[in-house]
Design a protein around this motif. Structure first.
Motif, PDB file in Angstrom:
ATOM      1  N   PHE A 263       1.925  -5.969  -6.282  1.00 40.71           N
ATOM      2  CA  PHE A 263       2.991  -5.571  -5.361  1.00 40.71           C
ATOM      3  C   PHE A 263       3.711  -6.789  -4.799  1.00 40.71           C
ATOM      4  O   PHE A 263       4.939  -6.791  -4.655  1.00 40.71           O
TER       5      PHE A 263
ATOM      6  N   LEU B 120       5.894  -8.395  -7.672  1.00 39.79           N
ATOM      7  CA  LEU B 120       7.051  -7.553  -7.978  1.00 39.79           C
ATOM      8  C   LEU B 120       8.067  -7.568  -6.853  1.00 39.79           C
ATOM      9  O   LEU B 120       9.288  -7.608  -7.100  1.00 39.79           O
ATOM     10  N   ALA B 121       7.586  -7.533  -5.604  1.00 39.69           N
ATOM     11  CA  ALA B 121       8.516  -7.578  -4.476  1.00 39.69           C
ATOM     12  C   ALA B 121       9.269  -8.899  -4.438  1.00 39.69           C
ATOM     13  O   ALA B 121      10.487  -8.932  -4.178  1.00 39.69           O
TER      14      ALA B 121
ATOM     15  N   LEU C 212       0.190  -9.266   2.191  1.00 41.68           N
ATOM     16  CA  LEU C 212       1.364  -9.066   1.335  1.00 41.68           C
ATOM     17  C   LEU C 212       2.491 -10.061   1.631  1.00 41.68           C
ATOM     18  O   LEU C 212       3.065 -10.639   0.698  1.00 41.68           O
TER      19      LEU C 212
END
Length: 475
Positions: free
Chosen positions: A244, A247-248, A327
């Motif tokens: 994630f 990809l972000a 993240l």
């Protein structure tokens, strides 16, 4: 010009002094942790203290502090007192006692003094009196009891299940205490050990610490379940956060069109990085545990209700909570790597007929791999040491089960687990632990530091190899 140079020099010296001071503080903290952490397994010599009031205390000295005293005439003097670990919880519930040196009439180190490590109840310091087998005394005295214990040691586990075995010890003041061998981990005589025997004892204690479960409310024993739980959670968190986050970052840098939506996403990422970790824990409890977990229970485990399966704390929810926490770290690290890729690489790839996806996959991703590993390093280091969100989403002080075992389906994501960070908190700051839990806290802290440093070193080494490999292309 001279005034300008003097100000610059002052700023340089101030910055250098702050850097040195910070380094010394960190080095001092690590030194304290290393000294106290490694000292835990070394067998300490037992000393018998005879006090002037007739009391006798057996134990080993843990510290010596100075105190100022005032005499009857107002004169001030310096005195010393010793903190002694007694191994006698019947007489000293906190296991430690302070002895003033001026009230000690004499001291010696009896060779026959033994340490009995119990599975439950802490260590006992005393003298072997007798060995009892099913109510019958089969050996008396230090040498006879010690020889009989060593003779039975290879089959001790089987004998414990078949017969009621126990030993009788006497404390320094003459009181006797019976210990069931079912509750005995091992017995040793520290005052009779040679240097080689002490080294073997030390290595055996360190090995047992790494590969055995905790006992006596985490005061003694090992931390294998905590090591396993920490590693499993970090791996699960990495598997979730890295795809994630990467990809972000690729979307924000390569595909996203400048505009209000992209600005809102960047503000959200930056804001997420500044949210206190306990807030992530509250979110994880409400969204992951109660909402998602409760929904899974109603859909797939209705027969188990009202006993929750996924609707309670577990390693899956802890990993997802820490994935949210880390993240922003991954996104920022990968974005910085993408920003450093020379535009000429992309242009050359497009000139050779490669599509945009092929350019990203075959040209950009290999060059950005060091930055991806940087994000992994930072996320692992933060996840391994973060405790606050885990306390309310699935970590426990003790668990008899591991998240992975031989029972179907082998991987149990709904189970609660032990974590090294929470283990340190539990042993170092428990209200009823006192001084007896601090050695375990120091050793667990040292182990956690060693694990984080080892993981970071491995990732940094791999990152350096990748950088050298693609340095020509980047240049």
């Amino acid at each position: 010009m001279g005034s300008k140079w003097s100000k610059d020099d002052a700023l340089i010296w101030l910055s250098g002094g702050a850097l040195v001071l910070g380094f010394l503080m960190v080095a001092g903290l690590i030194l304290v942790i290393v000294v106290h952490g490694l000292d835990r397994f070394w067998p300490q010599e037992l000393t018998r203290y005879e006090l002037r009031d007739g009391r006798i205390v057996l134990g080993h000295e843990t510290s010596r502090v100075s105190i100022r005293t005032t005499g009857s005439l107002g004169e001030r003097s310096m005195a010393y007192r010793l903190r002694v670990r007694t191994g006698d919880r019947e007489r000293f519930p906190v296991e430690y006692v302070w002895l003033e040196e001026g009230r000690i009439a004499g001291r010696d180190a009896p060779r026959e003094a033994v340490v009995v490590e119990q599975v439950w109840g802490g260590d006992i310091f005393g003298f072997l009196e007798s060995f009892v087998d099913d109510g019958t005394v089969v050996a008396r005295g230090y040498e006879a009891v010690r020889a009989h214990y060593r003779e039975q040691a290879p089959e001790l586990e089987r004998l414990r299940r078949q017969r009621a075995l126990s030993i009788v010890l006497s404390f320094a003041d003459g009181r006797q205490h019976t210990v069931s061998l079912a509750n005995v981990q091992r017995i040793y005589t520290p005052n009779a050990m040679t240097t080689w025997t002490r080294i073997r004892h030390y290595m055996g204690g360190a090995w047992s610490y790494l590969w055995s479960p905790p006992r006596d409310e985490n005061r003694l024993g090992g931390v294998y379940p905590a090591i396993f739980g920490t590693a499993a959670m970090v791996i699960l968190m990495s598997v979730v956060v890295m795809p994630f986050g990467v990809l972000a970052a690729f979307y924000l840098r390569e595909y996203g069109k400048p505009g209000p939506f992209l600005n809102v996403v960047r503000i959200a990422v930056n804001s997420l990085a500044g949210v206190p970790s306990i807030v992530f824990g509250v979110f994880g409890l409400g969204f992951f545990v109660y909402f998602l977990g409760g929904t899974l229970d109603r859909l797939f485990f209705p027969a188990e209700l009202p006993e929750p399966t996924f609707g309670r704390g577990g390693i899956l929810w802890c990993a997802l909570t820490l994935a949210l926490l880390t993240l922003p770290v991954v996104i920022v690290a990968v974005e910085e790597g993408l920003a450093g890729v020379p535009p000429g690489l992309r242009e050359a790839s497009h000139a050779l007929g490669a599509t945009r996806f092929e350019t990203l996959w075959r040209v950009v991703v290999p060059v950005v791999l060091p930055s991806i590993l940087t994000g992994l390093i930072l996320s692992v280091a933060r996840a391994a040491g973060t405790v606050a969100p885990l306390m309310i989403t699935g970590v426990v002080a003790f668990s008899a089960e591991l998240p992975v075992d031989g029972a179907w389906p082998f991987v149990h994501l709904e189970r609660e687990f032990m974590h090294l960070g929470f283990h340190i908190f539990d042993t170092g700051f428990r209200p009823d632990g006192g001084e007896a839990s601090l050695p375990m806290a120091y050793t667990s802290t040292l182990l956690l530091l060693a694990i984080v440093v080892a993981l970071n070193a491995a990732a940094i080494g791999l990152r350096s190899r990748l950088r050298r490999r693609y340095s020509l292309a980047v240049g």
